[in-house]
Design an enzyme around this catalytic site. Structure first.
Site, PDB file in Angstrom:
ATOM      1  N   CYS A 197      58.708  23.638   7.426  1.00 28.21           N
ATOM      2  CA  CYS A 197      57.989  22.854   8.529  1.00 28.21           C
ATOM      3  C   CYS A 197      59.185  22.539   9.566  1.00 28.21           C
ATOM      4  CB  CYS A 197      57.232  21.588   8.304  1.00 28.21           C
ATOM      5  SG  CYS A 197      55.417  22.050   7.568  1.00 28.21           S
ATOM      6  N   GLU A 239      52.208  18.840   8.720  1.00 32.52           N
ATOM      7  CA  GLU A 239      53.007  19.239  10.134  1.00 32.52           C
ATOM      8  C   GLU A 239      52.220  20.585  10.747  1.00 32.52           C
ATOM      9  OE1 GLU A 239      54.426  18.504   7.074  1.00 32.52           O
ATOM     10  OE2 GLU A 239      55.893  17.299   7.521  1.00 32.52           O
TER      11      GLU A 239
END
Ligand code: THU
Length: 136
Positions: A93, A59
């Site tokens: 993330c 991510e």
């Protein structure tokens, strides 16, 4: 902008990114893709490091690609990994995504066998801290 219309393509981009993962230590390959406010897709993979804590997630790679391309908002996110349960973004993330995404941002997760699950960023990171706290 209807993010749902990009779902299959975004998942495909995450899947292709997963194939590029550098994960020799965990052997856990992850791909991610974000859809920006211009309808463009940006993908990334996890990149591990012999100094283990220095590795980073798919991510983060995808967000880096988005920012470098001039994207400013994540309208949807896709993650592709193989595990017994759906692989959602890790806690760190989720916060990284929060910088660029609203609570209703869809987070689509998929494996290689066609299993899919849908979340929202707000569902994954409720009551979150974000940029508007610093810029009211
Ligand atoms: N990983 C990601 O890239 N994204 C996630 O959402 C979960 C975890 C990576 C980090 C590490 O390289 C490997 O997966 C095992 O944790």
């Amino acid at each position: 902008m209807k993010p749902d219309e990009h779902r299959d393509a975004l998942i495909a981009a995450a899947r292709a990114a997963r194939a590029m993962a550098h994960a020799p230590y965990s052997r856990f390959a992850v791909g991610a893709a974000v859809l920006d406010e211009q309808g463009r897709m940006h993908a990334g993979c996890n990149i591990e490091n012999a100094a283990y804590p220095q590795g980073w997630c798919a991510e983060a790679s995808a967000l880096s690609a988005m920012v470098m391309a001039g994207g400013t908002r994540a309208m949807a996110v896709a993650v592709c990994a193989v595990a017994p349960q759906p692989v959602t973004p890790c806690g760190g993330c989720r916060q990284k995504l929060r910088e660029f995404a609203a609570d209703d941002c869809p987070v689509w997760v998929a494996d290689l066998e066609g299993h899919r699950a849908t979340f929202t960023l707000g569902g994954l990171l409720p009551h979150s801290f974000g940029p508007e706290h610093l810029n009211p």
